[in-house]
Design a protein around this motif. Sequence first.
Motif, short mmCIF file in Angstrom:
data_model
loop_
_atom_site.label_atom_id
_atom_site.label_comp_id
_atom_site.label_asym_id
_atom_site.label_seq_id
_atom_site.Cartn_x
_atom_site.Cartn_y
_atom_site.Cartn_z
N GLU A 184 -28.62 6.14 -45.90
CA GLU A 184 -28.37 5.94 -47.33
C GLU A 184 -27.87 7.24 -47.93
O GLU A 184 -28.02 8.32 -47.34
N ASN A 185 -27.27 7.12 -49.11
CA ASN A 185 -26.74 8.29 -49.80
C ASN A 185 -27.87 9.28 -50.11
O ASN A 185 -28.98 8.90 -50.43
N ASN A 186 -27.54 10.59 -50.00
CA ASN A 186 -28.47 11.68 -50.28
C ASN A 186 -29.64 11.76 -49.31
O ASN A 186 -30.69 12.31 -49.65
N MET A 187 -29.46 11.21 -48.13
CA MET A 187 -30.46 11.41 -47.07
C MET A 187 -30.11 12.69 -46.29
O MET A 187 -28.95 13.06 -46.19
N LYS A 188 -31.14 13.33 -45.78
CA LYS A 188 -30.94 14.48 -44.90
C LYS A 188 -30.77 13.96 -43.48
O LYS A 188 -31.45 13.02 -43.06
N ALA A 189 -29.87 14.63 -42.74
CA ALA A 189 -29.64 14.21 -41.36
C ALA A 189 -29.21 15.40 -40.52
O ALA A 189 -28.82 16.45 -41.03
N THR A 190 -29.31 15.21 -39.21
CA THR A 190 -28.81 16.18 -38.25
C THR A 190 -27.61 15.55 -37.54
O THR A 190 -27.68 14.39 -37.13
N ILE A 191 -26.53 16.32 -37.43
CA ILE A 191 -25.34 15.80 -36.75
C ILE A 191 -24.90 16.76 -35.64
O ILE A 191 -25.30 17.92 -35.62
N ARG A 192 -24.08 16.23 -34.76
CA ARG A 192 -23.40 17.11 -33.80
C ARG A 192 -21.91 16.90 -33.95
O ARG A 192 -21.45 15.78 -34.24
N ILE A 193 -21.14 17.95 -33.77
CA ILE A 193 -19.69 17.88 -33.87
C ILE A 193 -19.15 17.26 -32.59
O ILE A 193 -19.47 17.71 -31.49
N ILE A 194 -18.32 16.23 -32.73
CA ILE A 194 -17.77 15.57 -31.54
C ILE A 194 -16.27 15.84 -31.38
O ILE A 194 -15.71 15.66 -30.29
N GLU A 195 -15.63 16.29 -32.45
CA GLU A 195 -14.19 16.59 -32.35
C GLU A 195 -13.80 17.56 -33.45
O GLU A 195 -14.19 17.40 -34.61
N TRP A 196 -13.00 18.55 -33.06
CA TRP A 196 -12.49 19.51 -34.05
C TRP A 196 -11.38 20.33 -33.40
O TRP A 196 -11.63 21.13 -32.51
N THR A 197 -10.17 20.10 -33.85
CA THR A 197 -9.03 20.87 -33.35
C THR A 197 -8.47 21.71 -34.48
O THR A 197 -8.79 21.50 -35.66
N ARG A 198 -7.60 22.63 -34.15
CA ARG A 198 -7.04 23.54 -35.16
C ARG A 198 -6.22 22.80 -36.20
O ARG A 198 -6.05 23.28 -37.32
N LYS A 199 -5.69 21.64 -35.83
CA LYS A 199 -4.87 20.88 -36.78
C LYS A 199 -5.72 20.09 -37.78
O LYS A 199 -5.20 19.59 -38.77
N MET A 200 -7.03 20.01 -37.50
CA MET A 200 -7.92 19.23 -38.37
C MET A 200 -8.59 20.14 -39.39
O MET A 200 -9.13 21.19 -39.05
N LYS A 201 -8.55 19.74 -40.66
CA LYS A 201 -9.15 20.52 -41.73
C LYS A 201 -10.67 20.54 -41.62
O LYS A 201 -11.32 21.56 -41.83
N ASN A 202 -11.25 19.39 -41.32
CA ASN A 202 -12.71 19.27 -41.20
C ASN A 202 -13.10 18.74 -39.83
O ASN A 202 -12.39 17.93 -39.24
#
Length: 506
Positions: A184-202
């Motif tokens: 739900e909105n405004n819940m705290k969570a833990t994530i892991r990054i699965i994809e991120w290249t130099r062409k991607m802003k986020n």
Amino acid sequence: MSKHIKAKKKTKQKLSNKIIRLFQEQPQLQANYKQIAGKLAVTNKATRNLIVEVLEEMAKNNIISEVSRGKYKLNIKNTYLTGKITMHSQGYAHCISEDYKDPVFVAHRNLHCALDGDLVKIFLLPLKKGKEPEGIVSEIIERSRKKIVGTIQLTKSFAFLVPDNRKIPYDIFIPPDKLPENIENNMKATIRIIEWTRKMKNPIGEIINVLGYAGDNETEQHAILEEFELPYTFSKAVKQEANKISKKIPEQEIAKRKDYRNILTFTIDPVDAKDFDDAISYRKLKNGNIEIGVHIADVSYYVRQNNILDKEAYLRGTSVYLVDRVIPMLPETLSNNLCSLRPNEDKLTFSVLFEFDSKDFHIVNHHFYKTIIRSNRRFHYDEVQEILDKEKGDLFAELKQINEITQAIRKKRFDDGALSFERTEIKFKLDKEGKPLDIIFKETNQAHQLIEELMLLANKYVATKFNIYEKKHRNSSFVYRVHDKPDQEKLRSFAQFIKQFGYKLN
């Protein structure tokens, strides 16, 4: 500076970064401006002409070399460093390398997906006069964090996580198929990054753990534990190993130790303390002198070198104290039971025994022993202070004399040049739900000083003993806690600062 000149300068900076990246990705590349323009997909004539200018400037700054007329290659020698990224909340970073004396500035645009604490390889740009060293991240060797904690923000078509850590200047995009049903909105969570290249802003991430609603005490405490990767549970194997330890101390072990179970012994700790790892003993000797013992729980008897408990403690390093809980270094069976010097229980300790002259309180003798003790009483600091102030109460005579001795030790310590860094400790009074009700300011009193001085004294004598041992046994080593000599440049800067207030350093 006109808008045209500013725009041209910005375009050249971008081209320079792209050309450097191109050469970094192909270290053996030798190319002229047309070939470089082709690789960068630059077709605009004005921009192609700018590439010529950029290449000439880069050659002038020794970033690249002209191997033949109009053809260039990267100067690899002395242009790369390996170090760790330290992010700043404004978005830029510095790279700290053991191979370079100064921190290297890394602009936000040149981080290339690096995050705070990452081990990276950076390309060192030519040093500009009056500027700090600057570099570009060329490779992420090792990520410092496997997960990121933050608050979930939901939209109709996707979600993103806003990191709690201000040193992570990116929101993490979360695709709809990576969202759990219960989010739900405004819940705290833990994530892991699965994809991120130099062409991607986020970066793109997936949720691995939903912690609860932001603002809820239990959620926020678990968010802190997740953020700093603090293990708040013990594995089944570690618990089993701790539970196997016998609570009964073998007679053969008692026989090896100095028996202090019949000597008056007590602990003084905060009122909410759960584990008592030090105690003091007191007795008058036949010669009229006073003996005070400093006893520290002997954890090494229970935690043997390289066993599973030792390895777990090594990984944790220390117990961590949060506002409403403790994350112990060892299972509760040890930290709050076997190794806690609780009243009316036999406990194993390491001890330093000091014999004080009863008139002027100077130290006549001292001894180191492995001991067994039995605490008679558990005090808390305010309780002891009240007894000293009112001059009556349980063990007043003994506490009064110990206080007189420790105050004499304290005076001598400051007379010898010790510094006092007075600070007020803050504690929070919480309700059952963990919401703060009040702020309590804890001030140091004589009860605190009594314990502080005895602990400092014991540490000093232990350090001295091992220092003498080291001089006799050259292959031995001992860990000391020391304060390094002040940095002269920082001292000069500090002297200039305090001068404006009418002070000076001698």
